[in-house]
Design a protein around this motif. Structure first.
Motif, PDB file in Angstrom:
ATOM      1  N   LEU A 131     -34.386 -63.017 -24.693  1.00 15.14           N
ATOM      2  CA  LEU A 131     -32.941 -62.851 -24.576  1.00 15.14           C
ATOM      3  C   LEU A 131     -32.545 -62.966 -23.112  1.00 15.14           C
ATOM      4  N   SER A 132     -31.728 -63.964 -22.792  1.00 12.00           N
ATOM      5  CA  SER A 132     -31.246 -64.189 -21.434  1.00 12.00           C
ATOM      6  C   SER A 132     -29.813 -63.688 -21.321  1.00 12.00           C
ATOM      7  N   ALA A 133     -29.599 -62.657 -20.489  1.00  8.34           N
ATOM      8  CA  ALA A 133     -28.256 -62.083 -20.283  1.00  8.34           C
ATOM      9  C   ALA A 133     -27.507 -61.917 -21.597  1.00  8.34           C
ATOM     10  N   PRO A 134     -28.120 -61.246 -22.576  1.00 11.14           N
ATOM     11  CA  PRO A 134     -27.501 -61.176 -23.904  1.00 11.14           C
ATOM     12  C   PRO A 134     -26.303 -60.243 -23.950  1.00 11.14           C
ATOM     13  N   VAL A 135     -25.355 -60.563 -24.810  1.00 10.60           N
ATOM     14  CA  VAL A 135     -24.263 -59.648 -25.128  1.00 10.60           C
ATOM     15  C   VAL A 135     -24.827 -58.629 -26.122  1.00 10.60           C
ATOM     16  N   LEU A 136     -25.055 -57.413 -25.662  1.00  9.15           N
ATOM     17  CA  LEU A 136     -25.586 -56.331 -26.487  1.00  9.15           C
ATOM     18  C   LEU A 136     -24.878 -55.029 -26.121  1.00  9.15           C
ATOM     19  N   GLY A 137     -24.907 -54.082 -27.020  1.00 12.73           N
ATOM     20  CA  GLY A 137     -24.327 -52.773 -26.721  1.00 12.73           C
ATOM     21  C   GLY A 137     -22.814 -52.810 -26.723  1.00 12.73           C
ATOM     22  N   GLN A 138     -22.235 -53.051 -25.569  1.00  4.14           N
ATOM     23  CA  GLN A 138     -20.782 -53.125 -25.433  1.00  4.14           C
ATOM     24  C   GLN A 138     -20.438 -54.270 -24.499  1.00  4.14           C
ATOM     25  N   TRP A 139     -19.426 -55.062 -24.863  1.00  6.26           N
ATOM     26  CA  TRP A 139     -18.958 -56.118 -23.977  1.00  6.26           C
ATOM     27  C   TRP A 139     -17.526 -55.773 -23.589  1.00  6.26           C
ATOM     28  N   ARG A 140     -17.378 -55.188 -22.401  1.00  5.50           N
ATOM     29  CA  ARG A 140     -16.085 -54.670 -21.983  1.00  5.50           C
ATOM     30  C   ARG A 140     -15.035 -55.769 -21.822  1.00  5.50           C
ATOM     31  N   ALA A 193     -20.653 -58.137 -34.798  1.00  2.00           N
ATOM     32  CA  ALA A 193     -22.084 -58.412 -34.668  1.00  2.00           C
ATOM     33  C   ALA A 193     -22.773 -57.333 -33.832  1.00  2.00           C
ATOM     34  N   LEU A 194     -22.113 -56.847 -32.796  1.00  2.00           N
ATOM     35  CA  LEU A 194     -22.680 -55.769 -31.976  1.00  2.00           C
ATOM     36  C   LEU A 194     -22.906 -54.510 -32.814  1.00  2.00           C
ATOM     37  N   ARG A 195     -21.966 -54.195 -33.681  1.00  2.12           N
ATOM     38  CA  ARG A 195     -22.122 -53.023 -34.552  1.00  2.12           C
ATOM     39  C   ARG A 195     -23.285 -53.219 -35.523  1.00  2.12           C
ATOM     40  N   MET A 196     -23.428 -54.424 -36.044  1.00  5.89           N
ATOM     41  CA  MET A 196     -24.509 -54.702 -36.990  1.00  5.89           C
ATOM     42  C   MET A 196     -25.879 -54.604 -36.313  1.00  5.89           C
ATOM     43  N   ILE A 197     -25.973 -55.091 -35.081  1.00  4.63           N
ATOM     44  CA  ILE A 197     -27.240 -55.006 -34.341  1.00  4.63           C
ATOM     45  C   ILE A 197     -27.592 -53.546 -34.079  1.00  4.63           C
ATOM     46  N   ALA A 198     -26.615 -52.754 -33.656  1.00  3.69           N
ATOM     47  CA  ALA A 198     -26.865 -51.344 -33.367  1.00  3.69           C
ATOM     48  C   ALA A 198     -27.311 -50.596 -34.616  1.00  3.69           C
ATOM     49  N   ALA A 199     -26.752 -50.967 -35.764  1.00  5.32           N
ATOM     50  CA  ALA A 199     -27.078 -50.264 -37.002  1.00  5.32           C
ATOM     51  C   ALA A 199     -28.432 -50.668 -37.570  1.00  5.32           C
ATOM     52  N   ALA A 200     -28.876 -51.864 -37.256  1.00  4.10           N
ATOM     53  CA  ALA A 200     -30.091 -52.399 -37.891  1.00  4.10           C
ATOM     54  C   ALA A 200     -31.385 -51.897 -37.273  1.00  4.10           C
ATOM     55  N   GLY A 201     -31.344 -51.411 -36.055  1.00  3.29           N
ATOM     56  CA  GLY A 201     -32.534 -50.825 -35.452  1.00  3.29           C
ATOM     57  C   GLY A 201     -33.391 -51.809 -34.687  1.00  3.29           C
ATOM     58  N   PRO A 202     -34.563 -51.332 -34.220  1.00  3.73           N
ATOM     59  CA  PRO A 202     -35.374 -52.109 -33.277  1.00  3.73           C
ATOM     60  C   PRO A 202     -36.077 -53.305 -33.897  1.00  3.73           C
ATOM     61  N   LEU A 208     -38.412 -60.107 -25.136  1.00  5.25           N
ATOM     62  CA  LEU A 208     -38.231 -59.994 -23.694  1.00  5.25           C
ATOM     63  C   LEU A 208     -36.757 -60.101 -23.360  1.00  5.25           C
ATOM     64  N   TRP A 209     -36.268 -59.146 -22.557  1.00  6.44           N
ATOM     65  CA  TRP A 209     -34.886 -59.169 -22.065  1.00  6.44           C
ATOM     66  C   TRP A 209     -34.912 -59.488 -20.579  1.00  6.44           C
ATOM     67  N   TRP A 227     -29.808 -52.656 -25.557  1.00  6.35           N
ATOM     68  CA  TRP A 227     -31.254 -52.919 -25.514  1.00  6.35           C
ATOM     69  C   TRP A 227     -32.046 -51.682 -25.931  1.00  6.35           C
ATOM     70  N   ALA A 228     -31.554 -50.512 -25.579  1.00  4.52           N
ATOM     71  CA  ALA A 228     -32.262 -49.278 -25.908  1.00  4.52           C
ATOM     72  C   ALA A 228     -32.452 -49.114 -27.409  1.00  4.52           C
TER      73      ALA A 228
END
Length: 274
Positions: A131-140, A193-202, A208-209, A227-228
């Protein structure tokens, strides 16, 4: 390195893509599925493909719906699940061409968002994910734009892409890059999509980030929270001081691509190298 065009019927019309390989050397060591970011297209990754082909890969990429040469309303994405399914068709085509070699997924920015969710859905079949500079977590930036009654006509600032001014100049001059306003539905789909990623787990596959520490477009701190929750047992990360958003186009791009290749080599065992 040879470059050939490919196309297929995607979820919203014809999807156009590319395949880069050195077929004269025979079967590749591994296949890379390369996923580009918002408003751009796969043709901007020719140099990335060249580095990977030089390491023994065959590289496949598509222009997402509404991007580059693919059909669809410009930069309009109603659902990232459907975009992920287009990428899955691409992976199936690549596996048909090369059924015995491992597959690596690389996604940048919005493509990193797509790759993260893709890995949650189909990661068991992947040898490694980058993952190169991925949009994850929150995109303000998306939060701020969606808070407005009307999305302001403010395109991406090319100076945020790289410390190399030639990168921004080429970006502005590229007719296949979208230089207009963000679409509200696309921003809403990103948040979904950010919410779905957070809900789906690791993701427990090797992942690699990589991120520039001076990235103003997708700040490292915002991605860190996402990422966490995504990083599993085989996760690793690295950041680059002073680097801006497009680390594959940065002044230290050779270092970045070397890190990508080293990660792939450490985690992907091809039949030929075995």
């Amino acid at each position: 390195m040879e470059s050939t065009e490919l196309s297929f019927e995607g979820h919203a019309g014809k999807v156009v893509g590319r395949r880069w390989a050195d077929d004269a050397r025979g079967e590749p060591d591994y296949v890379v599925i390369l996923v580009h970011g918002y408003g751009e297209h796969s043709g901007r990754y020719e140099h990335v493909a060249a580095r990977l082909v030089g390491d023994g890969a065959a590289v496949y990429a598509i222009d997402h719906v509404g991007h580059g040469q693919s059909e669809g309303e410009p930069v309009l994405i109603d659902s990232f699940q459907e975009v992920e399914e287009d990428v899955h068709v691409l992976e199936s085509l690549a596996r048909t061409d090369h059924p015995t070699v491992p597959v690596v997924l690389i996604g940048h920015s919005m493509g990193g968002l797509i790759a993260a969710r893709y890995a949650q859905r189909w990661g068991d079949g992947l040898g490694a994910i980058v993952l190169s500079a991925p949009v994850l977590g929150q995109w303000r930036a998306a939060d701020a734009l969606l808070a407005a009654d009307e999305i302001p006509d403010v395109p991406i600032d090319p100076s945020t892409l790289s410390r190399d001014p030639a990168v921004g100049e080429a970006y502005v001059a590229d007719p296949l890059v979208w230089h207009g306003t963000f679409k509200r539905r696309t921003l809403e789909a990103i948040q979904e999509a950010l919410r779905m990623i957070a809900a789906a787990g690791p993701v427990d596959d090797p992942i690699l980030w990589l991120h520039g520490e001076a990235d103003e477009l997708v700040p490292l701190a915002d991605t860190k929270a996402g990422w966490a929750s995504l990083a599993g047992r085989h996760a690793s990360a690295k950041s680059y001081p002073g680097a801006r958003h497009e680390i594959f186009n940065e002044t230290n791009q050779d270092e970045v691509l070397d890190d990508v290749v080293e990660f792939i080599r450490a985690n992907v065992r091809s039949p030929r190298r075995a």
